[in-house]
Design an enzyme around this catalytic site. Structure first.
Site, mmCIF file in Angstrom:
data_model
loop_
_atom_site.group_PDB
_atom_site.id
_atom_site.type_symbol
_atom_site.label_atom_id
_atom_site.label_comp_id
_atom_site.label_asym_id
_atom_site.label_seq_id
_atom_site.Cartn_x
_atom_site.Cartn_y
_atom_site.Cartn_z
ATOM 1 N N LYS A 10 0.823 -1.217 0.000
ATOM 2 C CA LYS A 10 0.000 0.000 0.000
ATOM 3 C C LYS A 10 0.862 1.274 0.000
ATOM 4 C CE LYS A 10 -4.005 -2.121 2.311
ATOM 5 N NZ LYS A 10 -4.946 -1.994 3.458
ATOM 6 N N TYR A 50 -12.482 -2.178 -3.635
ATOM 7 C CA TYR A 50 -12.930 -2.401 -2.252
ATOM 8 C C TYR A 50 -14.451 -2.381 -2.120
ATOM 9 C CZ TYR A 50 -8.467 -2.326 0.354
ATOM 10 O OH TYR A 50 -7.248 -2.638 0.922
ATOM 11 N N ARG A 103 2.460 -6.396 9.188
ATOM 12 C CA ARG A 103 1.734 -5.251 9.750
ATOM 13 C C ARG A 103 2.283 -4.841 11.113
ATOM 14 N NH1 ARG A 103 -4.242 -7.025 7.512
ATOM 15 N NH2 ARG A 103 -4.288 -5.660 5.694
ATOM 16 N N ASN A 113 -1.991 0.286 6.911
ATOM 17 C CA ASN A 113 -1.447 -0.969 7.440
ATOM 18 C C ASN A 113 -0.561 -1.716 6.437
ATOM 19 O OD1 ASN A 113 -3.452 -1.859 5.777
ATOM 20 N ND2 ASN A 113 -4.697 -2.800 7.370
ATOM 21 N N HIS A 116 -2.041 -5.440 1.608
ATOM 22 C CA HIS A 116 -3.347 -6.068 1.398
ATOM 23 C C HIS A 116 -3.117 -7.511 0.992
ATOM 24 C CE1 HIS A 116 -7.353 -6.996 -0.243
ATOM 25 N NE2 HIS A 116 -6.697 -7.576 -1.228
ATOM 26 N N GLU A 127 -9.587 -10.607 -7.566
ATOM 27 C CA GLU A 127 -8.631 -9.511 -7.361
ATOM 28 C C GLU A 127 -7.452 -9.581 -8.332
ATOM 29 O OE1 GLU A 127 -9.620 -8.776 -2.608
ATOM 30 O OE2 GLU A 127 -7.609 -9.422 -3.184
HETATM 31 N N1 UDP Z 1 -9.841 -0.422 7.371
HETATM 32 C C1 UDP Z 1 -9.922 0.812 7.983
HETATM 33 N N2 UDP Z 1 -10.628 0.908 9.166
HETATM 34 C C2 UDP Z 1 -11.217 -0.161 9.749
HETATM 35 C C3 UDP Z 1 -11.117 -1.411 9.117
HETATM 36 C C4 UDP Z 1 -10.429 -1.508 7.929
HETATM 37 O O1 UDP Z 1 -9.404 1.790 7.488
HETATM 38 O O2 UDP Z 1 -11.822 -0.019 10.818
HETATM 39 C C5 UDP Z 1 -9.103 -0.539 6.104
HETATM 40 C C6 UDP Z 1 -7.745 -1.196 6.287
HETATM 41 O O3 UDP Z 1 -6.811 -0.561 5.432
HETATM 42 C C7 UDP Z 1 -8.009 -2.611 5.818
HETATM 43 C C8 UDP Z 1 -9.013 -2.389 4.705
HETATM 44 O O4 UDP Z 1 -9.835 -1.337 5.182
HETATM 45 O O5 UDP Z 1 -6.813 -3.237 5.393
HETATM 46 C C9 UDP Z 1 -9.879 -3.564 4.364
HETATM 47 O O6 UDP Z 1 -10.506 -4.039 5.544
HETATM 48 P P1 UDP Z 1 -10.583 -5.590 5.874
HETATM 49 O O7 UDP Z 1 -11.519 -5.749 7.004
HETATM 50 O O8 UDP Z 1 -10.880 -6.346 4.619
HETATM 51 O O9 UDP Z 1 -9.107 -5.915 6.407
HETATM 52 P P2 UDP Z 1 -7.919 -6.764 5.754
HETATM 53 O O10 UDP Z 1 -8.544 -7.864 4.928
HETATM 54 O O11 UDP Z 1 -7.117 -5.806 4.912
HETATM 55 O O12 UDP Z 1 -7.146 -7.274 6.915
HETATM 56 MG MG MG Z 2 -10.031 -7.851 3.484
#
Ligand code: UDP
Ligand code: MG
Length: 133
Positions: A10, A50, A103, A113, A116, A127
């Protein structure tokens, strides 16, 4: 089973020149980088990517963030690549991510974070197709 998954470095991590370090981490942990490219996507494309999160309160910020700078998109391949990559990444919130995970090491906050990873084989295919058609 050998699988493929989509990984993204990212903007926060690209900006800090962590590309090589993160790639080395994948390769040292049995995930082969089959394809890789640096791209900058538009906000519309980020929102499309997303889309599953469109009802979440953080959706708009998330779209702005992913389109805020260059990202590295990669196809990773290996045994149980989807789950394996998720383990290497650690929890979504860097504060909760296990020690030694990407992370935990590089994440700045729950939104910035650093990486992805696809959450299922099925979504991985979607994807991968999104970025490598
Ligand atoms: N995210 C955020 N706030 C939150 C939860 C998620 O900004 O409270 C962002 C974060 O960058 C995350 C992305 O949204 O990586 C996608 O969320 P997901 O729950 O799919 O998490 P991931 O699969 O990336 O662990
Ligand atoms: Mg996710």
């Amino acid at each position: 089973m050998t699988e493929q998954t989509l990984s993204i470095i990212k903007p926060d991590a690209v900006e800090r020149n962590l590309e090589n370090e993160i790639k080395l981490f994948f390769e040292n942990n049995n995930l082969k980088i089959v394809k890789s490219k640096k791209v900058k996507i538009s906000k519309d494309e980020a929102c499309q990517f997303y889309k599953v999160h469109q009802t979440k309160p953080f959706y708009n910020d998330l779209c702005n963030y992913l389109s805020s700078g260059p990202i590295i998109v990669m196809i990773l391949e290996g045994e149980n690549a989807v789950l394996h990559n998720r383990k290497l990444m650690g929890a979504t919130d860097p504060k909760k991510a296990e020690k030694g995970t990407l992370r935990e090491k590089y994440g700045i906050s729950i939104d910035k974070n650093s990486v992805h990873g696809s959450d299922s084989v099925e979504n991985g295919k979607i994807e991968i197709n999104f970025f490598f058609k």
